[in-house]
Write an enzyme that holds these catalytic residues in place. Structure first.
Site, PDB file in Angstrom:
ATOM      1  N   GLU A 177      41.032  48.848  38.309  1.00 26.28           N
ATOM      2  CA  GLU A 177      41.111  50.048  37.211  1.00 26.28           C
ATOM      3  C   GLU A 177      39.805  51.064  37.300  1.00 26.28           C
ATOM      4  O   GLU A 177      38.583  50.491  37.471  1.00 26.28           O
ATOM      5  CB  GLU A 177      41.160  49.494  35.700  1.00 26.28           C
ATOM      6  CG  GLU A 177      42.552  49.183  35.392  1.00 26.28           C
ATOM      7  CD  GLU A 177      42.914  48.863  33.933  1.00 26.28           C
ATOM      8  OE1 GLU A 177      42.140  49.423  33.349  1.00 26.28           O
ATOM      9  OE2 GLU A 177      43.755  47.772  33.763  1.00 26.28           O
ATOM     10  N   TYR A 210      34.757  50.928  33.913  1.00 27.54           N
ATOM     11  CA  TYR A 210      34.502  52.003  33.001  1.00 27.54           C
ATOM     12  C   TYR A 210      33.196  52.713  32.699  1.00 27.54           C
ATOM     13  O   TYR A 210      32.959  53.895  32.693  1.00 27.54           O
ATOM     14  CB  TYR A 210      35.518  52.086  31.635  1.00 27.54           C
ATOM     15  CG  TYR A 210      36.871  52.089  31.971  1.00 27.54           C
ATOM     16  CD1 TYR A 210      37.916  53.060  32.240  1.00 27.54           C
ATOM     17  CD2 TYR A 210      37.839  50.708  32.085  1.00 27.54           C
ATOM     18  CE1 TYR A 210      39.108  53.039  32.562  1.00 27.54           C
ATOM     19  CE2 TYR A 210      39.002  50.464  32.328  1.00 27.54           C
ATOM     20  CZ  TYR A 210      39.806  51.785  32.662  1.00 27.54           C
ATOM     21  OH  TYR A 210      40.939  51.590  32.823  1.00 27.54           O
ATOM     22  N   GLU A 255      42.074  41.862  31.945  1.00 28.94           N
ATOM     23  CA  GLU A 255      40.700  41.903  31.053  1.00 28.94           C
ATOM     24  C   GLU A 255      40.809  40.947  29.891  1.00 28.94           C
ATOM     25  O   GLU A 255      41.056  41.274  28.709  1.00 28.94           O
ATOM     26  CB  GLU A 255      40.792  43.244  30.411  1.00 28.94           C
ATOM     27  CG  GLU A 255      40.527  44.448  31.416  1.00 28.94           C
ATOM     28  CD  GLU A 255      40.345  45.828  30.979  1.00 28.94           C
ATOM     29  OE1 GLU A 255      39.865  46.473  31.525  1.00 28.94           O
ATOM     30  OE2 GLU A 255      41.086  45.991  29.901  1.00 28.94           O
ATOM     31  N   HIS A 306      49.387  41.709  31.143  1.00 30.32           N
ATOM     32  CA  HIS A 306      49.001  43.008  30.766  1.00 30.32           C
ATOM     33  C   HIS A 306      49.008  43.016  29.208  1.00 30.32           C
ATOM     34  O   HIS A 306      49.570  43.994  28.710  1.00 30.32           O
ATOM     35  CB  HIS A 306      49.121  44.238  31.531  1.00 30.32           C
ATOM     36  CG  HIS A 306      48.105  45.177  31.668  1.00 30.32           C
ATOM     37  ND1 HIS A 306      47.503  45.910  32.748  1.00 30.32           N
ATOM     38  CD2 HIS A 306      47.516  45.775  30.566  1.00 30.32           C
ATOM     39  CE1 HIS A 306      46.559  46.708  32.403  1.00 30.32           C
ATOM     40  NE2 HIS A 306      46.402  46.521  30.983  1.00 30.32           N
ATOM     41  N   ARG A 354      49.435  49.556  41.583  1.00 31.89           N
ATOM     42  CA  ARG A 354      49.321  48.393  40.665  1.00 31.89           C
ATOM     43  C   ARG A 354      49.944  48.354  39.582  1.00 31.89           C
ATOM     44  O   ARG A 354      49.908  49.356  38.754  1.00 31.89           O
ATOM     45  CB  ARG A 354      47.865  47.877  40.436  1.00 31.89           C
ATOM     46  CG  ARG A 354      47.688  46.813  39.350  1.00 31.89           C
ATOM     47  CD  ARG A 354      46.281  46.858  38.748  1.00 31.89           C
ATOM     48  NE  ARG A 354      46.226  45.706  37.578  1.00 31.89           N
ATOM     49  CZ  ARG A 354      45.563  45.778  36.678  1.00 31.89           C
ATOM     50  NH1 ARG A 354      44.602  46.698  36.354  1.00 31.89           N
ATOM     51  NH2 ARG A 354      45.570  44.707  35.825  1.00 31.89           N
ATOM     52  N   ASN A 387      37.649  45.747  36.967  1.00 34.32           N
ATOM     53  CA  ASN A 387      37.952  47.148  36.302  1.00 34.32           C
ATOM     54  C   ASN A 387      36.811  47.721  35.701  1.00 34.32           C
ATOM     55  O   ASN A 387      36.030  47.026  34.875  1.00 34.32           O
ATOM     56  CB  ASN A 387      38.980  46.822  34.980  1.00 34.32           C
ATOM     57  CG  ASN A 387      40.305  46.257  35.375  1.00 34.32           C
ATOM     58  OD1 ASN A 387      40.685  46.316  36.493  1.00 34.32           O
ATOM     59  ND2 ASN A 387      41.094  45.997  34.132  1.00 34.32           N
TER      60      ASN A 387
END
Length: 446
Positions: A359, A291, A163, A118, A75, A289
């Site tokens: 991610e 985290y 995002e 991005h 990616r 994504n």
């Protein structure tokens, strides 16, 4: 062994500004991140992305790293100012560069997963109002159409926007990311809408493959059993998750969060008739994504929202942060179960779209022998398998990141890579975590 579905994509992720460097090469125009990083005091240690990992020149070396890591997906993002230096004029040298990268990946059996935006908006478009201006969504649709035309015969997997919540939160509310505005709640929600509109316009284009958007999703948990904390957790979920997911999959913004915004900034009159239908244009998969979770505590009267994120003592934490904002002095929680939870939630509430984890990663400072990252990968891959076993249609996993790169406001101090980069020499060395991840990918299981 925990086996993954046949054809599962095992990848690593990067973004253009974080790795490419060469900011004035082959006609590339300036981006908002060039401007931001060259503004005194904005980025830790005065770091910039001028060189980053020098991947614009060293991309062949990075493709070979992917091969050595035995990954079957990569990616990466195209740099908007490399393709459209002034936001409108196509630069063929930029178009040709990514064509070479895509061809090299395919020659090695590596599937390109191409992100169109991005965070590196051309500065020329920011000078005209940037994402606060509706016209920027139209300009993004032109970028998307150019990429579809140039690469659509070879790229199967597309991501439109990366995002959007972080773009608004850190770029317009906290001033920690480009373009660096602060305390602009109306600007934040305007940007959210225009980013989603840009996604919808691009999703309607003829791309020749599968298209999605990459959202940073956070499972929400109340900090206590109190009704106030439960209500605050639901409200924060509306801010972080439902605002985007409801628009994409239900064609409407959540009523509770719309009311909060209207109370704070007045009518949301930038939302026009037909916009939500455009935003909800059919997509082929969702990029997630992940985290960390958000554990929420009610804080009545706090501004702009009556809640705050806390880190319970029971959660282990990393030595760093994953999004440019220090949540606590201890760092970001490691909570693999949150990945399972958020994927199950998407399945249950939004019609079980195919999902790619686009991610997932953590900061650890060890240059090569990074046992904690090995454990982090194993725990999160196991949590991903749990979600698949529960019926979530997951098609791939891209670890963040391939390289120790330029980590936005944190500069080069925070290291996420499977590959160590000596930023003085640009020497790349695969870490223990990279070797371990390569075995998982090769065996398609844990």
């Amino acid at each position: 062994m925990k086996r993954f579905p046949d054809g599962f994509l095992w990848g690593a992720a990067t973004s253009a500004y974080q790795i490419e460097g060469a900011v004035d090469v082959d006609g590339r125009g300036p981006s908002i991140w060039d401007t931001y990083t060259h503004t005194a005091g904005k980025v830790d240690n005065g770091d910039t992305g001028d060189v980053a990992c020098d991947s614009y020149r060293r991309w062949r070396e990075d493709v070979e790293l992917l091969t050595e890591l035995r990954l079957n997906a990569y990616r990466f993002s195209v740099a908007w100012p490399r393709l459209f230096p002034d936001g409108r004029r196509v630069e063929q040298r930029g178009v040709d560069h990514y064509a070479r990268v895509i061809d090299a990946l395919l020659e090695r059996g590596i599937t390109p997963v191409v992100t169109l935006y991005h965070w590196d908006l051309p500065q020329a478009l920011e000078n005209e109002g940037g994402w606060l201006r509706r016209d920027t969504a139209e300009r993004f649709a032109e970028l998307a159409a150019t990429c579809y035309e140039a690469y659509g015969d070879r790229v199967e997997w597309w991501l439109t926007i990366n995002e959007p919540w972080i773009v608004g939160l850190l770029g317009y509310l906290h001033g920690l990311h480009a373009p660096g505005y602060r305390d602009d709640v109306r600007g934040e929600v305007t940007v959210f809408h225009h980013l989603l509109l840009a996604h919808g316009l691009a999703a309607r284009g003829s791309h020749g493959g599968r298209i999605g958007i990459a959202l940073n999703l956070c499972p929400h948990y109340p900090a206590s059993d109190s009704p106030a904390d439960a209500e605050a957790a639901f409200a924060s979920d509306g801010y972080v998750n439902r605002w985007f997911l409801d628009a994409l999959y239900h064609g409407a913004y959540p009523e509770d969060m719309s009311a909060r915004y209207e109370e704070a900034v007045g009518p949301l009159d930038f939302i026009r008739d037909g916009d939500l239908e455009t935003i909800a244009a059919p997509t082929d998969y969702l990029g997630v994504n992940y985290y960390a979770p958000r554990v929420i505590e009610a804080v009545p009267g706090d501004s702009p929202w009556p809640w705050r994120v806390v880190v319970p003592e029971s959660m282990r934490t990393t030595a760093g942060f994953t999004d440019g904002v220090a949540r606590t002095e201890a760092g970001t929680p490691i909570a693999p179960h949150g990945l399972t939870d958020v994927l199950l939630r998407v399945r249950d509430d939004y019609g079980a779209p195919p999902i790619m984890v686009t991610e997932n990663g953590a900061v650890f400072p060890e240059p090569l022998h990074d046992a904690r990252r090995v454990e982090f990968i194993r725990e999160h891959v196991s949590a991903l398998h749990d979600a698949i076993a529960a019926g979530v249609p997951v098609v791939g996993y891209c670890h963040w990141s391939l390289l120790d790169n330029f980590e936005w406001k944190l500069g080069y101090a925070q290291r996420f890579g499977l590959v160590h980069v000596d930023h003085a020499t640009q020497r790349r060395t695969i870490k223990d975590s990279g070797r371990h991840y390569a075995r998982i990918a090769a065996e398609n299981g844990l």
